[in-house]
Write an enzyme that holds these catalytic residues in place. Structure first.
Site, short mmCIF file in Angstrom:
data_model
loop_
_atom_site.label_atom_id
_atom_site.label_comp_id
_atom_site.label_asym_id
_atom_site.label_seq_id
_atom_site.Cartn_x
_atom_site.Cartn_y
_atom_site.Cartn_z
N SER A 148 -5.98 24.68 14.40
CA SER A 148 -4.68 24.61 15.05
C SER A 148 -3.62 24.04 14.09
CB SER A 148 -4.77 23.78 16.33
OG SER A 148 -3.65 23.98 17.15
N ASP A 278 -8.01 32.55 23.52
CA ASP A 278 -7.09 31.46 23.15
C ASP A 278 -5.77 31.63 23.90
OD1 ASP A 278 -5.47 29.56 21.89
OD2 ASP A 278 -6.38 29.89 19.94
N HIS A 306 -9.02 28.05 22.81
CA HIS A 306 -8.41 27.43 21.62
C HIS A 306 -9.30 26.33 21.04
CE1 HIS A 306 -5.14 26.40 18.95
NE2 HIS A 306 -5.16 25.14 19.36
#
Length: 339
Positions: A148, A278, A306
């Site tokens: 991320s 995600d 995610h």
């Protein structure tokens, strides 16, 4: 005699009841304390040690296991508002002889937090490079992993400091121009229209908001007790102002698409791992990276959101290890041909 036996059972029951009641009281009243103990115990069980690296008045906190050896060292960069223990579930499935390092990102957890620091993606890249140099991790090229926000930082790091890196894994990285929108993109648009008067979905301040964030970040539905949700919130609330500052920085003009702007400068072998479900950063970002860097390896995970490291720790560990081994084999084969 019977009275003695009764007394003995009473003493034994009392001895067991005291710690049990203490645990239950802690769980009900101070769940955040138990969460910290939980991480401490898990690090200890997995053989990770916590260390600090001081660099000109700035201190990095990191955990590590193993020593540099035949395989490259692995440095892991966590996501927004997380910490080094994010990786514990995956570390469990990596060989103990590997040299692993999980660092708290700038301002997060045990790493120095200042009001004047630059928390943009470029600013974080410079700090991570400072950390790498302070512990001399780049004496040999290492494998860099980022998820991320940490994936955004890792990708830009690989572009800016190519000689440090032998290979890189990006897990659901932020910082790209995604062809498709996600649920979070829609929430972000509402947030921007409100001029940030609405609460930020990734910065919960109540157990209900924490539950919503977990649902947003994970495709797998974890049943989290209310006390644990409260504990997770209690741990985060003192840092929420800082998280908001970082969020505004990484969503700013210079950081929002930092990886996209630097991806063509990445020369190290690249692996991309993404959860197909995600809802934060869309899986279509994998095709963006694949088109820009045709040699990259893309691994898409079914029924995964995610939080790849939490949802598919065993699979993710295997994918990363197999990728590192394959790159080493290719490199050694290339060297044999040259000789």
């Amino acid at each position: 005699m019977e009275l003695d036996v009764v007394n003995l059972f009473a003493i034994a029951a009392g001895t067991l009841a005291v710690p049990l009641l203490a645990f239950m009281a802690s769980f009900m009243l101070w769940p955040s304390v138990l969460i910290k103990i939980y991480y401490w115990y898990w690090r200890r069980t997995l053989g990770l040690q916590v260390r600090y690296a001081d660099c000109g008045g700035y201190r990095f906190c990191y955990s590590y296991r193993g020593k540099p050896g035949h395989r490259p060292s692995i440095l892991m960069l966590h996501d927004f508002s997380a910490h080094k223990d994010t990786w514990l579930s995956m570390v469990k499935y990596l060989p103990k002889h590997l040299h692993l390092l999980c660092v708290d990102m700038p301002g997060h957890e045990g790493t120095t937090r200042t009001n004047v620091d630059d928390y943009s993606i470029q600013g974080q890249v410079r700090r991570i490079h400072q950390f790498v140099e302070s512990i001399r991790l780049n004496r040999r090229p290492f494998h860099l992993v980022g998820t991320s926000m940490g994936g955004n930082v890792a990708g830009v790091y690989a572009a800016c400091y190519p000689s440090d890196i032998c290979s890189i894994t990006l897990i659901c990285p932020a910082g790209l121009k995604y062809p498709n929108e996600t649920k979070f993109d829609c929430q972000l648009q509402d947030l921007e229209h409100s001029q940030y008067t609405l609460s930020i979905p990734l910065i919960p301040s109540t157990p209900e908001e924490m539950e919503d964030m977990l649902k947003l970040c994970s495709h797998v539905r974890f049943k989290v007790p209310q006390q644990v949700l409260q504990g997770l919130v209690d741990v985060r609330i003192p840092h929420n102002d800082f998280y908001q500052e970082v969020f505004m920085e990484i969503m700013g003009e210079s950081s929002r698409y930092a990886l996209h702007e630097h991806m063509r400068q990445i020369t190290a072998p690249l692996q991309v791992i993404w959860g197909k479900q995600d809802q934060v950063v869309d899986v279509s970002g994998a095709s963006v990276l694949a088109e820009a860097l045709p040699g990259c390896q893309v691994d898409l995970l079914e029924n995964c959101g995610h939080s790849v490291v939490m949802e598919r720790p065993r699979r993710t560990a295997k994918l990363i290890l197999d990728f590192i081994i394959s790159q080493q084999s290719m490199a050694s084969g290339s060297n044999k041909k040259k000789s």
